[in-house]
Design an enzyme around this catalytic site. Structure first.
Site, short mmCIF file in Angstrom:
data_model
loop_
_atom_site.label_atom_id
_atom_site.label_comp_id
_atom_site.label_asym_id
_atom_site.label_seq_id
_atom_site.Cartn_x
_atom_site.Cartn_y
_atom_site.Cartn_z
N ASP A 37 0.82 -1.21 0.00
CA ASP A 37 0.00 0.00 0.00
C ASP A 37 0.84 1.25 0.00
O ASP A 37 2.05 1.21 0.20
CB ASP A 37 -0.83 0.03 1.29
CG ASP A 37 -1.99 -0.90 1.22
OD1 ASP A 37 -2.44 -1.20 0.11
OD2 ASP A 37 -2.45 -1.33 2.29
N LYS A 59 -2.03 3.01 -5.75
CA LYS A 59 -2.05 4.00 -6.82
C LYS A 59 -3.34 4.78 -6.90
O LYS A 59 -4.41 4.23 -6.74
CB LYS A 59 -1.89 3.27 -8.15
CG LYS A 59 -0.56 3.52 -8.75
CD LYS A 59 -0.40 2.73 -10.01
CE LYS A 59 0.98 2.15 -10.01
NZ LYS A 59 1.15 0.85 -10.46
N MET A 174 -8.11 8.64 10.04
CA MET A 174 -8.78 9.11 8.81
C MET A 174 -9.72 10.27 9.09
O MET A 174 -10.78 10.37 8.47
CB MET A 174 -9.58 7.95 8.17
CG MET A 174 -8.70 6.81 7.72
SD MET A 174 -9.61 5.43 7.02
CE MET A 174 -10.18 4.60 8.48
N1 SAH Z 1 -4.03 -0.21 9.47
C1 SAH Z 1 -3.52 1.11 9.70
C2 SAH Z 1 -4.59 2.18 9.56
C3 SAH Z 1 -5.15 2.27 8.16
S1 SAH Z 1 -6.32 3.54 8.00
C4 SAH Z 1 -2.86 1.16 11.08
O1 SAH Z 1 -3.02 0.23 11.87
O2 SAH Z 1 -2.14 2.13 11.35
C5 SAH Z 1 -5.33 4.86 7.45
C6 SAH Z 1 -5.22 5.89 8.52
O3 SAH Z 1 -4.27 5.52 9.49
C7 SAH Z 1 -4.76 7.24 8.06
O4 SAH Z 1 -5.80 8.02 7.50
C8 SAH Z 1 -4.27 7.86 9.34
O5 SAH Z 1 -5.33 8.30 10.14
C9 SAH Z 1 -3.66 6.65 10.01
N2 SAH Z 1 -2.22 6.55 9.76
C10 SAH Z 1 -1.58 5.59 9.09
N3 SAH Z 1 -0.25 5.80 9.11
C11 SAH Z 1 -0.07 6.92 9.82
C12 SAH Z 1 1.08 7.66 10.23
N4 SAH Z 1 2.31 7.27 9.90
N5 SAH Z 1 0.89 8.77 10.98
C13 SAH Z 1 -0.32 9.18 11.33
N6 SAH Z 1 -1.44 8.53 10.97
C14 SAH Z 1 -1.32 7.41 10.25
#
Ligand code: SAH
Length: 506
Positions: A37, A59, A174
């Site tokens: 991803d 993408k 999100m």
């Molecule tokens: N499975 C992922 C979350 C996926 S949903 C997890 O466990 O982290 C995607 C959301 O995760 C983004 O919109 C944001 O809110 C958060 N996110 C993912 N990576 C991030 C990061 N490095 N810093 C801050 N928020 C992050």
């Protein structure tokens, strides 16, 4: 039923490549295809085998992101053709990652799978900003929710109003584009306007940014700071705490772009991370192995005609010994040979095969190596020089000038690629240092890069491994570079630490 491979849904962690689990790394090293991803660190892909198929499904084409059904289909297709497939997902696969849907699609097809949890951004982004999601006397629970739903009207979860009643921490993923409405709903639900709120974007990566405020003013502050997704929003008293490390590592907060072969990058990344730096892969070099050519085999099968073997890179050492092993040549055939190497890195690799270098020049460069060889090699002696296609001409010129007899065989090529982010993918915004460990890395980087990269480099210090690389850099107009005192990964790291320390004093 068709025979298929196994799919591993692996959590990649929140961004910092060092937060991948050991199991995740083992699977990445073993897999035949990896489907990843946008939120996955590119550096993790370096663990995969060179011939592992890499498929990016983050993408956005125009505004069209790949639909979940399309991604499921790709995973299924790959599982039918590859024995081990890794589906690498940001954070933890089951925390808003739609991992559940992928599992159901695999189940339906009777494809075997396993889920490998990851460190979720919900907790890690907070932690890297110094916020504990629970804290004795302050918050006894945390709730992770989405700030953007497909189901509810206005895309805001209705549950927000009731969740406003919790005394624990609220962590919203999100949610950044809906922040104003989220704050409104929480206030409506009864949360006090002074409740601390922190927003952390790109948490645990070199681009991490954080903004602190209260429910009343966080929207304004986030706008002013230009914070964008991906970000986590942390609401509750813990968002007012700051438990960031107090002891600063020598390179903490320093952003370093890395170029070079996978081997060099891995070494650099590991050492730089230990010192607290953030690293970004800015260009890569791939080794194309030509050591199977008949000319080289003939040389290896008649080692008695040579007196010296000259190595100007670790790659050459590795390919030489790998080819010897493939041909089943006994190492005792080397007993009369003396080895000359260009520097300490190459000498260490040679030692791994059980051989001490007989000659390492005082100054680590092909030119100095050639000069020192000329002082000791006699007229009857012959050198074998297995090296890269683009190895420096200097070595050969000096040997020719001194009538030294040698056989130069080009046993590998170095192909470079400049790392171009996908549209919509995070771009490198600021690099403090950019590292080059070879001339071919310099050519690869500047031949492929565009004007925006050059703009980026205006405030970046360029660090190179030695004089030859420095000369190549000046051909591209970068004469003012930092050069490592010792031409090795260690030398590069020391050069950056020293420069950074001096910067701090000024
Ligand atoms: N499975 C992922 C979350 C996926 S949903 C997890 O466990 O982290 C995607 C959301 O995760 C983004 O919109 C944001 O809110 C958060 N996110 C993912 N990576 C991030 C990061 N490095 N810093 C801050 N928020 C992050």
């Amino acid at each position: 039923m068709e025979k298929s491979g196994k799919v591993y849904l692996v959590g990649a962690g929140p961004g910092d490549p060092a937060l991948l689990t050991l199991k995740g790394r083992r699977l990445l090293q073993a897999c035949d295809a990896v489907i990843y991803d946008r939120l996955v660190s590119e550096e993790l892909l370096d663990y995969a085998k060179e011939d592992c198929e890499r498929i990016f499904v983050g993408k956005t084409v125009g505004n069209h992101a790949l639909k979940q059904e399309e991604i499921n289909q790709i995973i299924i297709e790959k599982a039918l053709t590859h024995p081990v497939v890794v589906r690498l997902k940001g954070g933890d696969p089951f925390v808003f990652g739609r991992g559940g849907e992928e599992v159901l699609a695999l189940k339906e097809q009777g494809i075997s799978y396993e889920v490998v949890p990851g460190v979720t951004s919900a907790i890690a982004a907070a932690a890297y900003a110094g916020i504990p999601v629970t804290h004795r006397g302050s918050s006894q629970s945390f709730t992770v929710i989405t700030g953007h739903t497909a189901e509810e009207e206005g895309n805001i979860p209705d549950s927000l109003t009731s969740l406003a009643q919790t005394s624990g921490t609220l962590i919203i993923l999100m949610g950044i584009s809906n922040l104003d409405r989220i704050a409104e709903k929480l206030l409506e639900g009864g949360k006090h306007p002074d409740t601390p709120v922190a927003v952390v974007s790109n948490g645990t990566t070199p681009w991490q940014k954080e903004v602190r405020g209260s429910l009343a003013d966080i929207c304004q502050k986030v706008k002013e700071a230009g914070i964008k997704a991906p970000a986590v929003i942390i609401v509750g008293s813990v968002a007012g705490l700051d438990m960031k490390a107090t002891i600063r590592c020598p390179l903490s907060g320093v952003n370093i772009g890395i170029t070079g072969t996978r081997e060099i990058r891995e070494k650099l990344i590991q050492q730089l991370h230990e010192l607290g730096a953030n690293t970004v892969t800015a260009g890569s070099l791939e080794i194309i192995d030509y050591s199977g050519k008949p000319e080289f085999d003939r040389a290896l099968m008649s080692l008695e005609q040579y007196h010296w073997i000259v190595f100007t890179s670790s790659n050459a050492v590795n390919l030489f010994f790998q080819r010897l092993a493939k041909l089943g040549i006994d190492h005792r055939k080397l007993s009369h040979i003396r080895f000359a190497v260009v520097g300490s890195g190459t000498s260490k690799i040679l030692m791994q095969y059980g051989y001490h270098a007989d000659l390492v020049p005082q100054q680590y460069s092909a030119f100095h190596l050639a000069q020192e060889l000329c002082n000791i090699v006699t007229a009857e002696e012959k050198l074998l020089i297995p090296r890269a296609m683009q190895g420096s001409e200097e070595l050969i010129t000096v040997l020719d000038d001194n009538n030294i007899s040698y056989e130069e065989i080009k046993i590998y090529d170095v192909v470079s690629s400049y790392y171009t982010p996908e549209p919509g993918e995070k771009q490198i915004e600021r690099l403090d240092y950019l590292v080059f460990a070879s001339s071919s890395g310099v050519h690869g980087f500047f031949q492929d890069s565009d004007s925006s990269t050059r703009e980026l480099l205006e405030c970046t210090k360029i660090v190179c491994i030695g004089e030859a690389t420095q000369r190549t850099l000046s051909e591209y107009g970068y004469a003012n570079t930092l050069t490592a005192k010792e031409a090795s990964v260690k030398g590069i790291v020391e050069c950056i630490v020293e420069n950074n320390r001096n910067d701090g004093i000024e």
